[in-house]
Design a protein around this motif. Structure first.
Motif, mmCIF file in Angstrom:
data_model
loop_
_atom_site.group_PDB
_atom_site.id
_atom_site.type_symbol
_atom_site.label_atom_id
_atom_site.label_comp_id
_atom_site.label_asym_id
_atom_site.label_seq_id
_atom_site.Cartn_x
_atom_site.Cartn_y
_atom_site.Cartn_z
ATOM 1 N N MET A 58 -13.112 27.672 -14.111
ATOM 2 C CA MET A 58 -13.669 28.956 -14.557
ATOM 3 C C MET A 58 -14.925 29.265 -13.759
ATOM 4 O O MET A 58 -15.509 28.383 -13.143
ATOM 5 C CB MET A 58 -13.985 28.942 -16.064
ATOM 6 C CG MET A 58 -14.979 27.915 -16.515
ATOM 7 S SD MET A 58 -16.704 28.360 -16.284
ATOM 8 C CE MET A 58 -16.942 29.564 -17.560
ATOM 9 N N ASP A 59 -15.312 30.506 -13.785
ATOM 10 C CA ASP A 59 -16.580 30.877 -13.167
ATOM 11 C C ASP A 59 -17.285 31.898 -14.052
ATOM 12 O O ASP A 59 -18.252 31.606 -14.728
ATOM 13 C CB ASP A 59 -16.322 31.421 -11.753
ATOM 14 C CG ASP A 59 -17.609 31.584 -10.965
ATOM 15 O OD1 ASP A 59 -18.684 31.320 -11.534
ATOM 16 O OD2 ASP A 59 -17.542 31.979 -9.790
ATOM 17 N N CYS A 60 -16.713 33.126 -14.098
ATOM 18 C CA CYS A 60 -17.419 34.193 -14.809
ATOM 19 C C CYS A 60 -17.197 34.152 -16.324
ATOM 20 O O CYS A 60 -18.023 34.615 -17.088
ATOM 21 C CB CYS A 60 -16.968 35.540 -14.276
ATOM 22 S SG CYS A 60 -15.247 35.952 -14.686
ATOM 23 N N SER A 61 -16.071 33.627 -16.756
ATOM 24 C CA SER A 61 -15.589 33.641 -18.152
ATOM 25 C C SER A 61 -15.539 35.056 -18.719
ATOM 26 O O SER A 61 -15.598 35.257 -19.922
ATOM 27 C CB SER A 61 -16.396 32.707 -19.062
ATOM 28 O OG SER A 61 -17.595 33.300 -19.449
ATOM 29 N N ASP A 62 -15.393 36.020 -17.836
ATOM 30 C CA ASP A 62 -15.490 37.415 -18.252
ATOM 31 C C ASP A 62 -14.368 38.296 -17.702
ATOM 32 O O ASP A 62 -14.487 39.527 -17.713
ATOM 33 C CB ASP A 62 -16.852 37.942 -17.765
ATOM 34 C CG ASP A 62 -17.481 38.849 -18.786
ATOM 35 O OD1 ASP A 62 -16.994 38.872 -19.929
ATOM 36 O OD2 ASP A 62 -18.445 39.537 -18.418
ATOM 37 N N GLY A 63 -13.313 37.662 -17.148
ATOM 38 C CA GLY A 63 -12.191 38.459 -16.659
ATOM 39 C C GLY A 63 -12.469 39.156 -15.344
ATOM 40 O O GLY A 63 -11.827 40.165 -15.039
ATOM 41 N N VAL A 64 -13.388 38.620 -14.549
ATOM 42 C CA VAL A 64 -13.777 39.295 -13.309
ATOM 43 C C VAL A 64 -13.377 38.506 -12.051
ATOM 44 O O VAL A 64 -12.919 39.077 -11.066
ATOM 45 C CB VAL A 64 -15.304 39.556 -13.297
ATOM 46 C CG1 VAL A 64 -15.749 40.121 -11.958
ATOM 47 C CG2 VAL A 64 -15.678 40.508 -14.432
ATOM 48 N N CYS A 65 -13.525 37.171 -12.098
ATOM 49 C CA CYS A 65 -13.404 36.406 -10.852
ATOM 50 C C CYS A 65 -11.985 35.898 -10.574
ATOM 51 O O CYS A 65 -11.635 35.659 -9.425
ATOM 52 C CB CYS A 65 -14.367 35.222 -10.874
ATOM 53 S SG CYS A 65 -13.917 33.959 -12.098
ATOM 54 N N GLY A 66 -11.196 35.666 -11.575
ATOM 55 C CA GLY A 66 -9.838 35.148 -11.377
ATOM 56 C C GLY A 66 -9.788 33.639 -11.213
ATOM 57 O O GLY A 66 -8.706 33.063 -11.038
ATOM 58 N N THR A 67 -10.926 32.956 -11.293
ATOM 59 C CA THR A 67 -10.956 31.495 -11.092
ATOM 60 C C THR A 67 -10.148 30.741 -12.149
ATOM 61 O O THR A 67 -9.625 29.661 -11.898
ATOM 62 C CB THR A 67 -12.425 30.994 -11.132
ATOM 63 O OG1 THR A 67 -13.185 31.803 -10.247
ATOM 64 C CG2 THR A 67 -12.535 29.542 -10.733
ATOM 65 N N CYS A 68 -10.008 31.309 -13.324
ATOM 66 C CA CYS A 68 -9.358 30.604 -14.432
ATOM 67 C C CYS A 68 -7.856 30.872 -14.493
ATOM 68 O O CYS A 68 -7.209 30.544 -15.486
ATOM 69 C CB CYS A 68 -10.003 31.006 -15.760
ATOM 70 S SG CYS A 68 -9.725 32.743 -16.158
ATOM 71 N N LEU B 112 -5.179 34.630 -17.460
ATOM 72 C CA LEU B 112 -6.578 34.226 -17.334
ATOM 73 C C LEU B 112 -6.929 33.499 -18.635
ATOM 74 O O LEU B 112 -6.881 34.099 -19.718
ATOM 75 C CB LEU B 112 -7.483 35.446 -17.153
ATOM 76 C CG LEU B 112 -7.209 36.318 -15.928
ATOM 77 C CD1 LEU B 112 -8.087 37.582 -15.973
ATOM 78 C CD2 LEU B 112 -7.451 35.544 -14.639
ATOM 79 N N CYS C 284 -9.675 32.650 -19.732
ATOM 80 C CA CYS C 284 -10.888 33.164 -20.381
ATOM 81 C C CYS C 284 -10.589 34.415 -21.205
ATOM 82 O O CYS C 284 -11.458 34.883 -21.943
ATOM 83 C CB CYS C 284 -11.989 33.428 -19.363
ATOM 84 S SG CYS C 284 -11.734 34.877 -18.321
#
Ligand code: FES
Length: 340
Positions: free
Chosen positions: A39-49, A80, A82
């Motif tokens: 995870m990175d942003c945990s906000d639905g923005v980065c796509g890392t998750c 995602l 997150c």
């Protein structure tokens, strides 16, 4: 609203289960369980998750951006974590190893309740787990430490998930470290297990199933059949159970019991030995009715020794059989199973 079990399958074959409380996002539930999913942003923005949901119902909401997860990705089953709120039990494939996520497989202790030889070919080992019943996906395996040897061996559960009484079907190998221990193992003996492991497990059942078992590769199918029976599955299931010698044909009565419990379950047995008096001799592919592959609209599960797995794959290729999905696990005694 209910809470749901979410299986997190990591790249290295480890599975961990977390419980999502009502309305809770998977990333948060994993974090509570001390599992650090990517995870990175945990906000639905980065796509890392981004992960792949392999089964289950869930809501992703609409608070994420297209850069993080496109509509096509969503339609193909990507999620995602997150944003993902389960609405049923789910299975998620995580594109990272368990160690990267600061976790690993669970270990648990159990007590031997029964050791039962079947012919001179296999041993049914039954254990009672000392604490909480293990959670696993039907078809998965565990590592069992062989007491006093410093070694472990891998075996698929032949029992269904969620029971403190668990069982395994073990090939008898003269001189084998587990076979040798089991010769003198008595009820009351203690063993340590770790798992669950493996990507060979029953996916969402949405079309007919073809199960191909080789020898003690029958074990994971017994677990799957029990789950299908408990969920009153009406789906067509055909099992072909192939063995080398007549005496390797064990637990047929356990299979037969599912004919009464599953309305659309059929099976056959096949013996390879040319000297056998069995009515069906040869390989499983020689006794595979055309209906069982259902013009390709079938999910195939195969568990057996490597030559059997390779032979079935070649047979499918040679005969233009392209099943909707093909899941297999190769096992050889003393070697950790490999699934695909
Ligand atoms: Fe950034 Fe999920 S952590 S989109």
């Amino acid at each position: 609203m209910s809470s749901y079990n979410v299986a997190l399958n990591f790249e290295d074959g480890v599975t961990r289960f977390v419980t999502c409380k009502a309305g809770e996002k998977v990333l948060d539930a994993a974090f509570r369980a001390k599992i650090n999913l990517p995870m990175d942003c945990s906000d639905g923005v980065c796509g890392t998750c981004k992960c792949r949901a392999e089964s289950g119902r869930y809501d992703l909401g609409d608070d994420y951006i297209d850069d993080a997860l496109t509509e096509d990705e969503k339609d193909s089953g990507l999620v995602l974590t997150c944003q993902m709120v389960p609405q049923s039990d789910c299975v998620i494939a995580v594109p990272a190893s368990s160690t990267v996520c600061k976790t690993g497989h669970s270990t648990f202790a159990a007590t031997v309740t029964k050791v039962e030889a079947h012919n001179d070919a296999a041993i049914v080992l039954e254990l009672q787990v000392d604490e909480a019943a293990p959670v696993f996906l039907p078809g998965q395996y565990v590592n069992i430490d062989v007491p006093g040897s410093g070694q472990h061996r891998s075996y698929s559960f032949s029992s269904a998930p969620g029971e403190a009484a668990i069982s395994f079907l073990i090939k008898k190998i003269p001189g084998g470290v587990m076979s040798t221990w089991l010769e003198s193992a008595q009820p009351g003996a203690k063993v340590e297990l770790s798992g669950p492991l493996g990507s060979f497990y029953l996916r969402a059942v949405e079309r007919p199933l073809l199960f191909l078992a080789g020898g003690t590769g029958l074990a994971p199918f017994l677990s799957m059949l029990e789950v299908l029976a408990r969920t009153n599955s009406q789906q067509k299931v055909h099992l072909i159970y192939g063995v080398t010698r007549d005496l390797d044909l064990v637990q047929v009565e356990a299979i037969e019991a599912y004919v009464a419990r599953l309305p659309n379950f059929t099976y056959s047995t096949v013996v390879a030995d040319a000297q056998s008096g069995h009515p069906r001799k040869g390989w499983v592919t020689q006794h595979m009715p055309a209906e069982s592959v259902n013009d390709g609209d079938v999910d195939v599960y195969l568990c057996g020794p490597p030559p059997m797995v390779d032979a079935v794959r070649q047979y499918f290729d040679a005969n233009g059989i392209k099943p909707n999905s093909f899941h297999y696990e190769k096992f050889t005694p003393n070697v950790v199973p490999r699934a695909a």
